[in-house]
Motif scaffolding. Sequence first.
Motif, PDB file in Angstrom:
ATOM      1  N   GLY A 174       0.793  -1.231   0.000  1.00 62.41           N
ATOM      2  CA  GLY A 174       0.000   0.000   0.000  1.00 62.41           C
ATOM      3  C   GLY A 174       0.817   1.268   0.000  1.00 62.41           C
ATOM      4  N   GLY A 175       2.142   1.163  -0.079  1.00 60.03           N
ATOM      5  CA  GLY A 175       2.979   2.349  -0.142  1.00 60.03           C
ATOM      6  C   GLY A 175       3.472   2.862   1.191  1.00 60.03           C
ATOM      7  N   THR A 176       3.210   2.132   2.273  1.00 62.31           N
ATOM      8  CA  THR A 176       3.681   2.525   3.604  1.00 62.31           C
ATOM      9  C   THR A 176       4.994   1.815   3.900  1.00 62.31           C
ATOM     10  N   THR A 177       6.015   2.586   4.258  1.00 64.82           N
ATOM     11  CA  THR A 177       7.352   2.034   4.483  1.00 64.82           C
ATOM     12  C   THR A 177       7.787   2.072   5.944  1.00 64.82           C
ATOM     13  N   THR A 178       7.011   2.746   6.797  1.00 63.42           N
ATOM     14  CA  THR A 178       7.312   2.782   8.228  1.00 63.42           C
ATOM     15  C   THR A 178       6.018   2.621   9.013  1.00 63.42           C
ATOM     16  N   THR A 179       6.008   1.697   9.958  1.00 62.23           N
ATOM     17  CA  THR A 179       4.852   1.510  10.833  1.00 62.23           C
ATOM     18  C   THR A 179       5.250   1.780  12.274  1.00 62.23           C
ATOM     19  N   VAL A 180       4.296   2.283  13.036  1.00 63.59           N
ATOM     20  CA  VAL A 180       4.458   2.373  14.490  1.00 63.59           C
ATOM     21  C   VAL A 180       3.294   1.595  15.093  1.00 63.59           C
TER      22      VAL A 180
END
Length: 469
Positions: free
Chosen positions: A89-95
């Motif tokens: 989905g284009g997200t490269t960093t999660t918290v």
Amino acid sequence: MPAGEYDLVIRGAHVADAGGAGDGDLAIRDGRVAAVGRGLGPGREEIDARGKLVLPGGVDTHCHIEQLSGAGVMNADTFETATRSALYGGTTTTVSFAAQHPGMRIADVVADYAELARRGAMCDHAFHMIVADTSGDNLDDVARLIEEGHRSIKVFTTYDKVRLDDAAILQVLRVARAHGALVCFHAENDAIIRDATARLLAEGRTAPRDHAASHPRMAEIEALERICRFAEYTGQPVMLFHVSTREGVEIVRAARARGAPVWAETCTHYLFQTVDTLDRPDGAAFMCSPPQREAADVEALWHALDQRDLQLVTSDHAPYRMDESGKFLHGRDAPFNKIANGMPGLELRLPVLFDAMVSRGRLGLAAFVELTSAAPARLFGLTGKGALRPGMDADVVLWDPEREVTYAADDLHDNVGYNPFAGHTVKGWPETVLLRGRVAVDGGTLHVEPGQGRRVPMEKSPAMAAEKP
């Protein structure tokens, strides 16, 4: 020019972040953005990106991954499946959350989650510490963990297994103030929810559609107002999670106007779904807390994002399968208060928002990047993330602004088994995703392995700076 001056050059794109945009090239060296401009030197590899948008990777600061909920239900996703979905989905960093329950030592909890992520995460990541037990050495642990770069704390004001009372909340705020952290809140009034739930069950109103009435808007209103006042009293900055109501927006706006150190977010589903969604035959799939609200609340949230009264849009990815392992752990005829709350969103957040904000022109490209990447990185001290300036991590997404995709019933790359936006068509698609300069997803194919994501230590950000109490 020497051959291979850069590791990779992305040519001929429209390069944009929250700070500006222009046509040209983006060069990458050693996993970082090396240069942005026209006519850059050669790369050992090159990508022709004519007709594409080049944007920073998404930063999603509200995800539940491999977590036991306050109701005792395990998420469907592991770090491997959740971060795989994020990258698509284009997200490269999660918290996500290191979730303490009463009786657990918070230091052990964080260490356990860090090990799960180290083995499984495909994208970069950080943690919020859920503090549910302040007894013993736990607050000392929190202070030490903050200094080690875990500068975000999550507190619940409801749910039996995780909620803190007001005295404990003030203790946590004081520790965060002393060491430099942001304290995030799930802010709903527990007594109001208990009262509303008991009345509904007594009346035989037990269906998923009745869930919304069990979390009345007054539960959010009271708790948001109280936490804003606690922030003022202590001078400690707070982040208010998943604001869902028009009144909640007004509370945040008024608190910030008074100078209170308050930040706030909303989530994708509150911008596109209303309470009527719960009245569908598969309403359990859409149950979340706070619940979806009315059309007027949706418009109030969009306006608040436009005015930056709300600073972030996150997914609140909370994945439960529609079976006995998840939503129906207590049976398919279980009352609403026994059905797990949450829905998948990590993979959906950016395309759904791109379609609304960029393709349909609701807030524009700069606002899209600000709300989904730049602001979350900046507020949570995720250095190197959220922008495409030289020296930043080369977390880069190539978007095809013309591609249209209609979501199907089960086409996500997580482990949940359904898509809450099935039938929804988006224009604009993240075709190629780079993580620190390495192609992670391209043309629908994954190119990374579990464990290749890195933990991003949080630095003390200006948003974490305590005010005078």
